[in-house]
Structure formats: structure tokens, C-alpha cells
Design a protein around this motif. Sequence first.
Motif, short mmCIF file in Angstrom:
data_model
loop_
_atom_site.label_atom_id
_atom_site.label_comp_id
_atom_site.label_asym_id
_atom_site.label_seq_id
_atom_site.Cartn_x
_atom_site.Cartn_y
_atom_site.Cartn_z
N CYS A 102 -9.32 -18.85 78.74
CA CYS A 102 -8.32 -19.86 79.05
C CYS A 102 -9.05 -21.11 79.53
O CYS A 102 -10.28 -21.14 79.55
N ASP A 103 -8.33 -22.14 79.91
CA ASP A 103 -8.97 -23.42 80.20
C ASP A 103 -9.91 -23.35 81.40
O ASP A 103 -10.84 -24.16 81.51
N ILE A 104 -9.69 -22.40 82.32
CA ILE A 104 -10.58 -22.29 83.46
C ILE A 104 -11.88 -21.58 83.10
O ILE A 104 -12.85 -21.59 83.84
N GLY A 105 -11.90 -20.93 81.93
CA GLY A 105 -13.08 -20.19 81.49
C GLY A 105 -12.71 -18.78 81.06
O GLY A 105 -11.59 -18.53 80.58
N LEU A 106 -13.64 -17.85 81.23
CA LEU A 106 -13.42 -16.45 80.86
C LEU A 106 -12.98 -15.67 82.09
O LEU A 106 -13.59 -15.76 83.16
N VAL A 107 -11.90 -14.89 81.92
CA VAL A 107 -11.35 -14.09 83.01
C VAL A 107 -11.40 -12.62 82.61
O VAL A 107 -10.93 -12.25 81.52
N ARG A 108 -11.97 -11.80 83.46
CA ARG A 108 -12.09 -10.37 83.19
C ARG A 108 -10.84 -9.64 83.68
O ARG A 108 -10.32 -9.92 84.75
N ILE A 109 -10.40 -8.68 82.86
CA ILE A 109 -9.21 -7.89 83.16
C ILE A 109 -9.54 -6.42 82.94
O ILE A 109 -10.18 -6.06 81.96
N ARG A 110 -9.11 -5.58 83.87
CA ARG A 110 -9.35 -4.14 83.71
C ARG A 110 -8.03 -3.39 83.87
O ARG A 110 -7.10 -3.85 84.52
N ARG A 111 -8.00 -2.21 83.24
CA ARG A 111 -6.86 -1.30 83.38
C ARG A 111 -7.11 -0.38 84.56
O ARG A 111 -8.18 0.22 84.67
N ASP A 112 -6.12 -0.28 85.46
CA ASP A 112 -6.33 0.36 86.74
C ASP A 112 -5.09 1.16 87.15
O ASP A 112 -4.13 0.60 87.66
N SER A 113 -5.11 2.47 86.87
CA SER A 113 -4.04 3.38 87.34
C SER A 113 -2.65 2.91 86.96
O SER A 113 -1.74 2.83 87.80
N GLY A 114 -2.46 2.56 85.69
CA GLY A 114 -1.16 2.12 85.22
C GLY A 114 -0.87 0.65 85.48
O GLY A 114 0.20 0.16 85.12
N ARG A 115 -1.81 -0.04 86.11
CA ARG A 115 -1.68 -1.47 86.35
C ARG A 115 -2.78 -2.21 85.61
O ARG A 115 -3.76 -1.62 85.17
N LEU A 116 -2.61 -3.52 85.51
CA LEU A 116 -3.67 -4.39 85.02
C LEU A 116 -4.17 -5.22 86.20
O LEU A 116 -3.38 -5.59 87.09
#
Length: 280
Positions: A102-116
Motif C-alpha cells: 500500500c502507499d505506506i509500503g509493505l505490511v506483513r499480515i499473519r493468520r493467528d488462531s482464526g484471526r488476522l
Amino acid sequence: MAVFGFQQVDVFSTEPLKGNPLAVVIGADGLTDVQMAAFANWTNLSETTFLLAPTSPEADYRVRIFTPETELPFAGHPTLGTCHVWLAAGGMPKADEVVQECDIGLVRIRRDSGRLAFAAPPLRRSGAVEPEVLARIALGLGVAPEAIVASQRIENGPPWIGVMLRSRAEVLALTPDFAALSGLIIGVVAPWDPSREGRDAQFEVRAFIPGSAVTEDPVTGSLNAGIAQWLIGAGIAPPSYIASQGTTLGRAGRVHVDQIGADIWIAGAVVTCVEGTVRL
């Protein structure tokens, strides 16, 4: 006119209609800036996102984030909601973590116990709030200056200013003068009292955005990311906690915060409420 996949999801809630809604247009590369802005204005949600092919070789997808009035470089609940839609549409991450561009840069996302969960991006601006600005905030919130027990600039895309009150009851009782707060966006936080309010959450949060179509945001990922960086860094909050937001709006948002190493992760559940196509 073309047909695009479309979903509307609820973020930071396991129960539909209790979190923060997000509209997501899938495969939106053919849309112009004007079309994106017009559709976001039409949905009149706090944010609408557009899923695009990435331009960075490290990213799994690219997202553009629009309010009804403007485009944002980053926002939290659109990050989690868009990732949920991308995965549901068959997206396969290149590695264990999803990487959003996105415009701020790269953002890391992980899957965590049914949540993101997304890794809070670095603050673009932090530090003390100027005394004259703090006095204006107290006036706009309708509280005495001494009711604000701590404050911090926590800009991470949106130019948030965070202020802390003593109690959840004080936060929930606020009736801001949005004209007095014009030009500022304010996040207010206070601790829960477990003896009176239980242990479902440890902090109460409200987000005020004067002059926008949505003057109080139901549940706000970017604000909670900034608050977490501030409070954990200052030793005010523990490394893991849950924030409640949206109570006065009839929502039941829950934001899960965890510090893991040098990263602060902001997590929440996402549920799909509407699925179909949109003609633009």
C-alpha cells in the motif's frame, strides 16, 4: 462499464454487524482514480478498498484505500478486511506471511488462531503533543485539561493524536464538539477496571474524525496500532492486551494486541456479510 467481484466484510468482530464494515472491490486494476473515489464516496463507509496486482516483487497483492473524501496511505481495518477477501478469493501467499503493498509500503499480515494480524508499521511522527493543541483537544472533548493524564502523537499514515483519560466511564461519556476539533483526528483511550467492568478487555478506545462522513470510527486498526506502540513503549500497557471499541455505537469491536520481539501485531476477526458483483 465493467463487472467486478465485491464483498462487504465486518472487521474486528466474530459477530456480523458488531465490528467495522469495509467494502472491497476485487480485481480493480482497470478502474481509474476517479472511479475508485466515486465508488468510495457512494458506499459512504469509513473506508472502501480496491484489490490490485502488486508492483513490488515481495508483495502478494496491492491495495488502495479510500474514505468517502480522500485516499489513505494505510489503515488497519482495511488491511485485515482486504486480506480476508484476498484469501477467500483464492489468494496464495508467497511465504508464511501475507505481504500487502500500500502507499505506506509493505505490511506483513499473519493468520493467528482464526484471526488476522498485521505488523504495526513504523510511526511517521511521534512525540509530545504541543500544549496549545492539547488544550484545544481538552476543550473539544469537553473535559478539564487535567483529565488528560497522558498524550502522544502517533501518526502512522493517518495523523492520529492519542490521549489517555483515567477511566473507561470517562471515555464512554464523551460528547465531542467536532467543530472545535476541526483539523485534528483524535484517539482516546483509558483502562478498564476489572473489578467493575470485567476482563473481556483491558482498554477502551474511541476514534474521532471531525469533518469526515464518519465522525466516530467504530473500530480502528491504525489508531490501535499507534496506541499500542505508545502505551507498550511507555510501559503503560502490557505486551499483550485486548482493546474494546465501538461500545457507544452499538458495536462490540475487539482488537488483540501482541508484542512479539520487535513487532507489535494488531489482530482481529473478520466475517463476510455481503458477497456478489458490482458494476462500475
